[in-house]
Structures are given as C-alpha cells and as structure tokens.
Design a protein around this motif. Structure first.
Motif, PDB file in Angstrom:
ATOM      1  N   LYS A   1       0.815  -1.218   0.000  1.00  0.00           N
ATOM      2  CA  LYS A   1       0.000   0.000   0.000  1.00  0.00           C
ATOM      3  C   LYS A   1       0.853   1.275   0.000  1.00  0.00           C
ATOM      4  O   LYS A   1       0.322   2.381   0.113  1.00  0.00           O
TER       5      LYS A   1
ATOM      6  N   LYS B   1      -5.716   7.354   3.852  1.00  0.00           N
ATOM      7  CA  LYS B   1      -6.161   7.135   2.477  1.00  0.00           C
ATOM      8  C   LYS B   1      -7.261   6.070   2.417  1.00  0.00           C
ATOM      9  O   LYS B   1      -7.257   5.114   3.199  1.00  0.00           O
TER      10      LYS B   1
ATOM     11  N   ILE C   1       2.912   2.717   2.135  1.00  0.00           N
ATOM     12  CA  ILE C   1       2.709   3.537   3.325  1.00  0.00           C
ATOM     13  C   ILE C   1       4.053   4.107   3.774  1.00  0.00           C
ATOM     14  O   ILE C   1       4.982   3.368   4.104  1.00  0.00           O
ATOM     15  N   ARG C   2       4.159   5.423   3.756  1.00  0.00           N
ATOM     16  CA  ARG C   2       5.416   6.093   4.079  1.00  0.00           C
ATOM     17  C   ARG C   2       5.295   7.057   5.253  1.00  0.00           C
ATOM     18  O   ARG C   2       6.281   7.324   5.934  1.00  0.00           O
TER      19      ARG C   2
ATOM     20  N   SER D   1       0.118  10.543   6.655  1.00  0.00           N
ATOM     21  CA  SER D   1      -0.913  10.898   5.675  1.00  0.00           C
ATOM     22  C   SER D   1      -1.437   9.672   4.941  1.00  0.00           C
ATOM     23  O   SER D   1      -2.613   9.625   4.548  1.00  0.00           O
ATOM     24  N   ASP D   2      -0.599   8.657   4.777  1.00  0.00           N
ATOM     25  CA  ASP D   2      -1.021   7.452   4.065  1.00  0.00           C
ATOM     26  C   ASP D   2      -2.030   6.628   4.868  1.00  0.00           C
ATOM     27  O   ASP D   2      -2.790   5.840   4.299  1.00  0.00           O
TER      28      ASP D   2
END
Length: 341
Positions: free
Chosen positions: A137, A147, A139-140, A143-144
């Motif tokens: 996905k 989503k 994901i960093r 904010s991710d």
C-alpha cells in the motif's frame, strides 16, 4: 485533583481476573522476598530479560534470595487492577496518566516523577508503522494512514497507552502540517479512525491481529515491538516504516507505597527500579529496542535506532492531563470521532 480514569466506563477497568503472573527467570528455590511488577502489555519480554539480571545483582550485593513476578495487560486496566487490590510492589507503565491515577488514589507518591531520573522514565520509544512485506500500500507517512482502502490496526485509544500515543501522534502530525490547526487535525484523525476495522484490546493483541489473523495493511505500534515481532514471527512477512515525524513515548515507573509498606520490601522495590538506570539495565533496554537514556549506551546501539524527529505530549498538548481531558474523557474528541466512524 487530576483523576482522568474516573471519566471512563467502569467496565473498561474492571479488576483483571486470573492475571498471568510470570516469574522473571529461574527464581531461587526459597525466595526471601517476592516482588510483583504490574506493567503494560508489550513489556513482557523486556522484563523477562531484566528480572533475572536484577535478581543476580541483588543477591550478589546483599545475599538475599529474591524473586520477581510480572503481570501484564492494557496499561490503564493494569493500574485499575492495582487500585482495586492487585498487590504490585511497582508499576512500570507507558504513560504518565496511569501513574497519576495511582497517585490520586494515594497508592504512589504525589511527586513520583521526581523519585527517579528523567521524570521517572528509564527509556523511551516512538510510534512506527509495521507493513506487509514489499509495502504493497506504499505507506510512508501518517498521511497514508488516512487514504481510502488502507486498514489500520491500533489498540483502543481510550484505554491503552499504545492507542493513545498513536492517536496523539496522528493529531500532532496533522497540527504541524502547513495550515494545521485543531479543526484540520480532528478531520485527519477521523479519517485514520475510519480506516480501523477494530480496536485491539492492547498492544500485543494488536500485533496478534496483524500478524496471526492477517488483518490490516499497517500496524501502528512502539518501535520496540518491531523487534519482538521479528523474534516471534520472523522477518520475512513485514517491514518497518519510520514516519518523518512521530511522538516521543516515555515509560514512567513508580513504587506502590501502600504495598511495599505492608510487605516491608521498600528497599528491594526501590532498588529494582533504580537498576533500570544501571549500565546493565540500559544495555537491556537497548537490546530490547527501547531507546536508553544513557548517552553512551544509546551511541553504542545507534545503528538500530534510526534518527527520527519527535515531539512530546508536553510540547504539543500541554501535558498528559490536558491531552487526556481534551481527547479521552467521555464526550472528548475521541468519542466524537468514534460516533462518526
């Protein structure tokens, strides 16, 4: 007088029946003193390693045979159990509100944070992301987690320290974005909560949900939990992602005065917590992927602690008391957002 837990549902803090009391290593055959450490959910392995270190140190120093037992669960449930009669000599928690609760009950000293160095927190951690291998996905950062289509696994923010740190970390991240304020932070956290298919009962339950039940795309947890997951499940099924900004997690400890005075083991309980700041105790913290307070030990293990920008609860929320009343009391921001979920 600050008593945050009185706002919460009594059911959340019912006495813990059948608490597992795990001996800290091979105990002496006839211990002269038995200490009980009531601790938070994911600290099992740390104290399983620490307890025999202290037992050996204490016997070598004094000749006294001593045993340490452990009791673990959600942090706030643990302190409620102590308040309701669990005879723990010490508490080792993951947020100040839990120790404050016991101070308000007269069980620990009012000035407990001054009884030990570093505001009585012998080590620190931060919140990181555990994702599936390959990070499908992408994901960093925080904010991710907001989503659409991303499932976030987190313990319950209203009655676990792990969950509260996650909630406040997300809120603080949103506040520090361009144009960030309480309105935008609330909207952001609402999206993250909407992506949680459930709230786990505690940190270890969240890990089990993610790793064994294979639920969720990302587990938000303490940095130290990542290594424990690797030991238990292997490294092949997950990756650790460090967000650009996170919260500093502190782990306060205190002697339970009412219990040690009744049992007459204050010196042993005090020495047990003091030993967390010893070189051996700080080494054990680092080996369990908790960030030690000792600068020399932290430098020695620098390779396993990637640099990360952090903020404290005091800096962003004005302290745990204000944070709790704003977000986690009945009718606070969490309840408001949960009703929207």
């Amino acid at each position: 007088m600050f008593t945050p837990h009185r706002f919460l549902s009594r059911a959340l803090f019912a006495p813990l029946l059948g608490l597992a009391l795990v001996a800290g290593g091979a105990a002496p055959a006839a211990a002269e003193t038995v200490l009980l450490n009531a601790s938070y959910d994911v600290a099992r392995d740390f104290y399983k390693d620490f307890n025999p270190l202290f037992v050996r140190h204490w016997q070598s120093k004094t000749g006294e045979k001593l045993e340490v037992k452990q009791s673990h669960g959600g942090s706030s449930k643990q302190v409620r159990a102590v308040a309701d009669g669990l005879e723990a000599d010490v508490v080792t928690m993951n947020q100040a509100t839990d120790v404050e609760f016991l101070a308000d009950k007269g069980l620990v000293a009012r000035d407990w944070a001054k009884k030990f160095p570093n505001n009585a927190s012998p080590y620190t951690s931060t919140m990181v992301f555990i994702v599936r291998k390959g990070n499908p996905k992408a994901i960093r950062d925080w904010s991710d987690l907001a989503k659409p289509g991303v499932q976030v696994i987190v313990p319950h923010p209203k009655n676990t320290g792990n969950g509260r740190y996650t909630y406040l970390a997300a809120w603080g991240y949103a506040l520090r974005q361009p144009g960030g304020n309480d309105r935008t932070a609330k909207a952001f956290v609402a999206k993250v909560l909407h992506n949680a298919p459930l709230f786990a009962a505690g940190g270890r339950d969240a890990t089990t949900t993610f790793m064994q039940r294979h639920m969720g795309d990302v587990l938000v947890t303490f940095e130290s939990e990542a290594e424990l997951i690797a030991k238990e499940f292997g490294r092949g099924g997950f990756e650790v992602v460090y967000p650009k900004l996170s919260i500093l997690a502190e782990f306060p400890v205190a002697v339970v005065n009412r219990v040690v005075d009744k049992k007459g083991d204050r010196k042993e309980a005090q020495a047990y917590l003091d030993y967390l700041w010893s070189k051996e105790g700080q080494e054990n913290a680092a080996q369990n992927y908790l960030r030690p307070r000792d600068p020399a030990v932290l430098k020695k293990y620098a390779a396993q602690f990637p640099p990360i920008r952090t903020f404290t609860v005091d800096e962003v929320f004005g302290g745990w008391s204000k944070a709790f009343h704003a977000h986690f009391v009945d009718g606070g921001s969490f309840d408001q957002l949960y009703l929207q979920k």
